[in-house]
Motif scaffolding. Structure first.
Motif, PDB file in Angstrom:
ATOM      1  N   ALA A  12     198.543  35.233  82.025  1.00 13.26           N
ATOM      2  CA  ALA A  12     199.181  36.062  80.997  1.00 13.26           C
ATOM      3  C   ALA A  12     199.471  37.451  81.526  1.00 13.26           C
ATOM      4  CB  ALA A  12     198.284  36.139  79.767  1.00 13.26           C
ATOM      5  N   LEU A  13     198.555  38.000  82.298  1.00  9.59           N
ATOM      6  CA  LEU A  13     198.761  39.337  82.841  1.00  9.59           C
ATOM      7  C   LEU A  13     199.905  39.357  83.835  1.00  9.59           C
ATOM      8  CD1 LEU A  13     197.687  42.130  82.486  1.00  9.59           C
ATOM      9  CD2 LEU A  13     196.079  41.714  84.315  1.00  9.59           C
ATOM     10  N   VAL A  14     200.087  38.263  84.544  1.00  9.82           N
ATOM     11  CA  VAL A  14     201.219  38.156  85.464  1.00  9.82           C
ATOM     12  C   VAL A  14     202.519  38.381  84.705  1.00  9.82           C
ATOM     13  CG1 VAL A  14     202.561  36.481  86.794  1.00  9.82           C
ATOM     14  CG2 VAL A  14     200.121  36.729  87.214  1.00  9.82           C
ATOM     15  N   LEU A  15     202.611  37.800  83.538  1.00 13.95           N
ATOM     16  CA  LEU A  15     203.825  37.957  82.743  1.00 13.95           C
ATOM     17  C   LEU A  15     204.008  39.394  82.277  1.00 13.95           C
ATOM     18  CD1 LEU A  15     203.669  34.662  80.687  1.00 13.95           C
ATOM     19  CD2 LEU A  15     205.009  35.148  82.736  1.00 13.95           C
ATOM     20  N   LEU A  16     202.922  40.120  82.136  1.00 14.18           N
ATOM     21  CA  LEU A  16     203.003  41.521  81.729  1.00 14.18           C
ATOM     22  C   LEU A  16     203.482  42.432  82.854  1.00 14.18           C
ATOM     23  CD1 LEU A  16     199.771  41.910  79.592  1.00 14.18           C
ATOM     24  CD2 LEU A  16     202.124  41.723  78.797  1.00 14.18           C
ATOM     25  N   LEU A  71     195.010  42.801  88.948  1.00 13.90           N
ATOM     26  CA  LEU A  71     196.280  42.631  88.232  1.00 13.90           C
ATOM     27  C   LEU A  71     196.436  43.687  87.135  1.00 13.90           C
ATOM     28  CD1 LEU A  71     196.845  38.800  87.900  1.00 13.90           C
ATOM     29  CD2 LEU A  71     198.305  40.469  89.032  1.00 13.90           C
ATOM     30  N   GLN A  72     195.336  44.029  86.480  1.00 14.98           N
ATOM     31  CA  GLN A  72     195.401  45.071  85.455  1.00 14.98           C
ATOM     32  C   GLN A  72     195.814  46.407  86.073  1.00 14.98           C
ATOM     33  OE1 GLN A  72     191.460  44.448  83.868  1.00 14.98           O
ATOM     34  NE2 GLN A  72     192.266  43.391  82.069  1.00 14.98           N
ATOM     35  N   LYS A  73     195.261  46.724  87.255  1.00 16.02           N
ATOM     36  CA  LYS A  73     195.647  47.960  87.943  1.00 16.02           C
ATOM     37  C   LYS A  73     197.117  47.901  88.359  1.00 16.02           C
ATOM     38  CE  LYS A  73     191.183  48.753  90.097  1.00 16.02           C
ATOM     39  NZ  LYS A  73     190.534  48.829  91.418  1.00 16.02           N
ATOM     40  N   PRO A  87     199.319  46.968  96.667  1.00 13.20           N
ATOM     41  CA  PRO A  87     197.986  46.602  97.181  1.00 13.20           C
ATOM     42  C   PRO A  87     197.126  45.862  96.153  1.00 13.20           C
ATOM     43  CG  PRO A  87     198.539  48.825  97.855  1.00 13.20           C
ATOM     44  CD  PRO A  87     199.587  48.389  96.861  1.00 13.20           C
ATOM     45  N   ASP A  88     197.231  46.255  94.884  1.00 19.09           N
ATOM     46  CA  ASP A  88     196.441  45.558  93.869  1.00 19.09           C
ATOM     47  C   ASP A  88     196.988  44.164  93.590  1.00 19.09           C
ATOM     48  OD1 ASP A  88     194.183  47.207  93.058  1.00 19.09           O
ATOM     49  OD2 ASP A  88     195.699  48.658  92.442  1.00 19.09           O
ATOM     50  N   ALA A  89     198.302  44.004  93.554  1.00 21.86           N
ATOM     51  CA  ALA A  89     198.883  42.673  93.368  1.00 21.86           C
ATOM     52  C   ALA A  89     198.546  41.777  94.566  1.00 21.86           C
ATOM     53  CB  ALA A  89     200.396  42.771  93.169  1.00 21.86           C
ATOM     54  N   PHE A  90     198.572  42.360  95.760  1.00 19.21           N
ATOM     55  CA  PHE A  90     198.201  41.657  96.994  1.00 19.21           C
ATOM     56  C   PHE A  90     196.747  41.188  96.912  1.00 19.21           C
ATOM     57  CE2 PHE A  90     196.827  42.121 101.565  1.00 19.21           C
ATOM     58  CZ  PHE A  90     197.651  41.169 102.125  1.00 19.21           C
ATOM     59  N   ALA A  91     195.853  42.087  96.521  1.00 18.48           N
ATOM     60  CA  ALA A  91     194.432  41.742  96.402  1.00 18.48           C
ATOM     61  C   ALA A  91     194.221  40.688  95.324  1.00 18.48           C
ATOM     62  CB  ALA A  91     193.604  42.988  96.111  1.00 18.48           C
ATOM     63  N   ALA A  92     194.929  40.803  94.211  1.00 18.45           N
ATOM     64  CA  ALA A  92     194.795  39.813  93.140  1.00 18.45           C
ATOM     65  C   ALA A  92     195.138  38.422  93.663  1.00 18.45           C
ATOM     66  CB  ALA A  92     195.708  40.180  91.964  1.00 18.45           C
ATOM     67  N   TRP A  93     196.215  38.341  94.448  1.00 24.44           N
ATOM     68  CA  TRP A  93     196.606  37.044  95.017  1.00 24.44           C
ATOM     69  C   TRP A  93     195.496  36.504  95.909  1.00 24.44           C
ATOM     70  CZ3 TRP A  93     197.577  35.032  99.928  1.00 24.44           C
ATOM     71  CH2 TRP A  93     198.247  33.808  99.965  1.00 24.44           C
TER      72      TRP A  93
END
Length: 155
Positions: A12-16, A71-73, A87-93
């Motif tokens: 869901a957060l991905v969609l946000l 992902l929130q960050k 960097p945060d999206a990278f780490a989330a992955w």
């Protein structure tokens, strides 16, 4: 299983993130910024090992919690400054991949029945993130294979 329930908020957060699902990476500034981080081998090693260690020591659910936090960050700054969110999206992955890796590893040793739904949820969350970043199979599949190869080499 708790891990599967965590996959839903991650998806869901991905969609946000405000990115169009199915966009091409070249059309997504955040997707391009995240993809470029794979060129920095030192950063890849650092993030991959941190995610692997968390999932190994604390469990796949802890890795999914960290994925969600990253992902929130990323969501907070993705629209304004994609490079800052990268960097945060990278780490989330990576935390998502580590959760999937350790969940699949546990399933091989303890029997798949208890892990099938969790693995499915984690996989869907990762794929949703990849689509939100505008990654097609040409980008996502090699990155995922390389991530698994790298994690298999950690001790």
């Amino acid at each position: 299983m708790y891990v599967q329930r965590l996959a839903l908020p991650v998806a869901a957060l991905v969609l946000l993130l405000g990115l169009s699902v199915g966009a091409q990476a070249q059309e997504s500034p955040l997707g391009k910024a995240v993809a470029s981080l794979f060129a920095d081998r030192q950063q890849v090693q650092h993030v991959a090992h941190a995610a692997w260690r968390t999932a190994k020591d604390d469990g796949p659910q802890a890795a999914m919690v960290k994925s969600l936090a990253h992902l929130q960050k990323a969501t907070a700054s993705a629209e304004i400054i994609p490079a800052q969110a990268a960097p945060d999206a990278f780490a989330a992955w990576w935390y998502n991949v580590a959760a999937q890796y350790w969940c699949e590893k546990a399933a091989r040793h303890r029997g798949r029945e208890g892990f099938a739904k969790a693995i499915e949820g984690i996989t869907l969350a990762r794929q949703d993130l990849e689509r939100a970043l505008g990654w097609d199979a040409k980008i996502a599949d090699p990155a995922f294979r390389e991530a698994y190869r790298l994690m298999q080499g950690f001790k």
